[in-house]
Design an enzyme around this catalytic site. Structure first.
Site, mmCIF file in Angstrom:
data_model
loop_
_atom_site.group_PDB
_atom_site.id
_atom_site.type_symbol
_atom_site.label_atom_id
_atom_site.label_comp_id
_atom_site.label_asym_id
_atom_site.label_seq_id
_atom_site.Cartn_x
_atom_site.Cartn_y
_atom_site.Cartn_z
ATOM 1 N N PRO A 1 12.544 -37.121 25.459
ATOM 2 C CA PRO A 1 13.581 -37.283 26.289
ATOM 3 C C PRO A 1 14.910 -36.772 25.525
ATOM 4 O O PRO A 1 15.075 -36.556 24.433
ATOM 5 C CB PRO A 1 14.011 -38.823 26.392
ATOM 6 C CG PRO A 1 13.016 -39.446 25.304
ATOM 7 C CD PRO A 1 11.967 -38.534 25.117
ATOM 8 N N ASN A 2 15.714 -36.029 26.419
ATOM 9 C CA ASN A 2 16.941 -35.459 26.141
ATOM 10 C C ASN A 2 16.916 -34.224 25.353
ATOM 11 O O ASN A 2 17.931 -33.425 25.174
ATOM 12 C CB ASN A 2 17.903 -36.318 25.319
ATOM 13 C CG ASN A 2 18.280 -37.762 25.883
ATOM 14 O OD1 ASN A 2 18.826 -37.517 27.260
ATOM 15 N ND2 ASN A 2 17.983 -38.834 25.297
ATOM 16 N N ARG B 1 23.420 -30.543 23.957
ATOM 17 C CA ARG B 1 23.392 -31.924 23.187
ATOM 18 C C ARG B 1 23.955 -31.873 22.010
ATOM 19 O O ARG B 1 23.132 -31.461 21.021
ATOM 20 C CB ARG B 1 22.116 -32.483 23.361
ATOM 21 C CG ARG B 1 21.884 -33.608 22.942
ATOM 22 C CD ARG B 1 20.390 -34.034 22.940
ATOM 23 N NE ARG B 1 20.377 -35.306 22.432
ATOM 24 C CZ ARG B 1 19.152 -35.946 21.797
ATOM 25 N NH1 ARG B 1 18.185 -35.096 21.705
ATOM 26 N NH2 ARG B 1 19.120 -37.046 21.398
ATOM 27 N N TYR C 1 21.972 -31.227 16.666
ATOM 28 C CA TYR C 1 20.746 -30.394 17.016
ATOM 29 C C TYR C 1 20.996 -29.149 17.160
ATOM 30 O O TYR C 1 19.841 -28.270 17.861
ATOM 31 C CB TYR C 1 20.444 -31.302 18.343
ATOM 32 C CG TYR C 1 20.122 -32.741 18.276
ATOM 33 C CD1 TYR C 1 18.950 -33.246 17.501
ATOM 34 C CD2 TYR C 1 20.950 -33.696 18.994
ATOM 35 C CE1 TYR C 1 18.816 -34.538 17.535
ATOM 36 C CE2 TYR C 1 20.776 -34.903 18.879
ATOM 37 C CZ TYR C 1 19.605 -35.365 18.004
ATOM 38 O OH TYR C 1 19.483 -36.819 17.840
ATOM 39 N N ASN D 1 7.846 -34.132 19.385
ATOM 40 C CA ASN D 1 9.022 -34.413 19.027
ATOM 41 C C ASN D 1 9.206 -35.480 20.107
ATOM 42 O O ASN D 1 9.633 -35.031 21.347
ATOM 43 C CB ASN D 1 10.156 -33.361 19.048
ATOM 44 C CG ASN D 1 11.209 -33.982 18.743
ATOM 45 O OD1 ASN D 1 11.581 -35.364 18.562
ATOM 46 N ND2 ASN D 1 12.439 -33.383 18.418
ATOM 47 N N ALA E 1 13.823 -40.163 21.135
ATOM 48 C CA ALA E 1 14.069 -41.829 20.747
ATOM 49 C C ALA E 1 13.026 -42.782 21.148
ATOM 50 O O ALA E 1 12.717 -43.581 20.416
ATOM 51 C CB ALA E 1 15.164 -42.181 21.713
ATOM 52 N N GLU F 1 4.321 -34.936 13.932
ATOM 53 C CA GLU F 1 5.494 -35.369 14.264
ATOM 54 C C GLU F 1 6.606 -34.416 13.933
ATOM 55 O O GLU F 1 6.720 -34.223 12.507
ATOM 56 C CB GLU F 1 5.695 -36.845 13.978
ATOM 57 C CG GLU F 1 7.099 -37.487 14.182
ATOM 58 C CD GLU F 1 7.164 -38.820 13.518
ATOM 59 O OE1 GLU F 1 6.470 -39.390 12.793
ATOM 60 O OE2 GLU F 1 8.237 -39.385 14.005
ATOM 61 N N HIS G 1 10.990 -33.641 14.052
ATOM 62 C CA HIS G 1 12.422 -33.846 14.428
ATOM 63 C C HIS G 1 13.214 -32.851 13.723
ATOM 64 O O HIS G 1 13.300 -32.264 12.914
ATOM 65 C CB HIS G 1 12.757 -35.154 13.917
ATOM 66 C CG HIS G 1 12.069 -36.485 14.378
ATOM 67 N ND1 HIS G 1 12.162 -37.119 15.557
ATOM 68 C CD2 HIS G 1 10.854 -36.964 13.480
ATOM 69 C CE1 HIS G 1 11.199 -37.895 16.014
ATOM 70 N NE2 HIS G 1 10.235 -37.777 14.497
ATOM 71 N N ARG H 1 20.192 -40.288 8.810
ATOM 72 C CA ARG H 1 20.889 -41.032 10.215
ATOM 73 C C ARG H 1 20.989 -42.550 10.332
ATOM 74 O O ARG H 1 20.433 -43.242 9.307
ATOM 75 C CB ARG H 1 20.078 -40.370 11.405
ATOM 76 C CG ARG H 1 20.337 -38.805 11.209
ATOM 77 C CD ARG H 1 19.749 -38.237 12.391
ATOM 78 N NE ARG H 1 21.132 -38.094 13.662
ATOM 79 C CZ ARG H 1 20.660 -38.254 14.936
ATOM 80 N NH1 ARG H 1 19.905 -37.602 15.218
ATOM 81 N NH2 ARG H 1 21.654 -38.461 15.699
HETATM 82 C C1 DQA Z 1 15.254 -36.776 17.417
HETATM 83 C C2 DQA Z 1 15.867 -37.761 16.605
HETATM 84 C C3 DQA Z 1 15.636 -38.768 17.538
HETATM 85 O O1 DQA Z 1 16.203 -40.154 16.738
HETATM 86 C C4 DQA Z 1 16.765 -38.838 18.604
HETATM 87 O O2 DQA Z 1 16.593 -39.755 19.565
HETATM 88 C C5 DQA Z 1 16.341 -37.406 19.367
HETATM 89 C C6 DQA Z 1 15.955 -36.353 18.588
HETATM 90 C C7 DQA Z 1 15.304 -35.344 16.633
HETATM 91 O O3 DQA Z 1 14.559 -34.269 16.897
HETATM 92 O O4 DQA Z 1 16.078 -35.080 15.536
HETATM 93 O O5 DQA Z 1 16.265 -37.370 20.644
HETATM 94 O O6 DQA Z 1 13.918 -36.628 17.767
#
Ligand code: DQA
Length: 148
Positions: free
Chosen positions: A9-10, A17, A22, A71, A74, A95, A97, A104
């Site tokens: 998501p996102n 964003r 990011y 990735n 959240a 995994e 990020h 964070r």
């Molecule tokens: C993320 C870190 C997560 O905490 C966040 O909710 C994201 C992006 C990252 O790539 O840094 O959506 O996965």
């Protein structure tokens, strides 16, 4: 060697964003560069904002692909269902990020997925994905049955 990159998501909003966290580049802009750097691998990309679609995709490729770079956004911190799916499939998952989760908010410092993954890469922006794919590339000679 088939590797699927999954963004949750996102992450469709990368580039727009919170660019201070990011970055300013979209994944669609970065992906061709990644493909060119690993042209001997078959890289594909999937993004969804929906937990169920992420689960379906893990089930779909999780017994056939050689690797998954995930990735989960959240959902990393909240989804027992995604953690169960990563545990259930045979394909190794790395995994990733973009941001450095250790630096964070506290709620981002717990990954429900991490224990089921081959490893986690966090904090290198889009380079995190490149490092993950590089790891799969490095595994090739050690694993029987891989075709490039
Ligand atoms: C993320 C870190 C997560 O905490 C966040 O909710 C994201 C992006 C990252 O790539 O840094 O959506 O996965």
């Amino acid at each position: 060697m088939n590797i699927l990159i999954i963004n949750g998501p996102n992450l469709n909003l990368l580039g727009r964003r919170e660019p201070g966290i990011y970055g300013t580049r979209s994944f669609e802009d970065f992906f061709p560069e990644l493909e060119a750097a690993f042209s001997h691998l078959t890289l594909t990309y999937f993004q969804s904002n929906h937990e169920g679609e992420l689960l379906d995709k893990l089930h779909e490729v999780g017994f056939t692909h050689h690797g998954i770079v995930l990735n989960a956004g959240a959902y990393t911190h909240t989804s027992i269902a995604l953690a169960d799916a990563v545990a259930a499939i045979a394909t190794p998952v790395v995994e990733v990020h973009l941001s450095n989760l250790a630096a964070r908010e506290e709620f981002r410092q717990k990954s429900l997925l991490g224990r089921h993954c081959a490893g986690s890469i966090s904090g290198f922006g889009l380079e995190s994905y490149r490092l993950a794919v590089q790891w799969f590339h490095n595994q090739q000679p050690k694993r029987a049955g891989f075709r490039v």
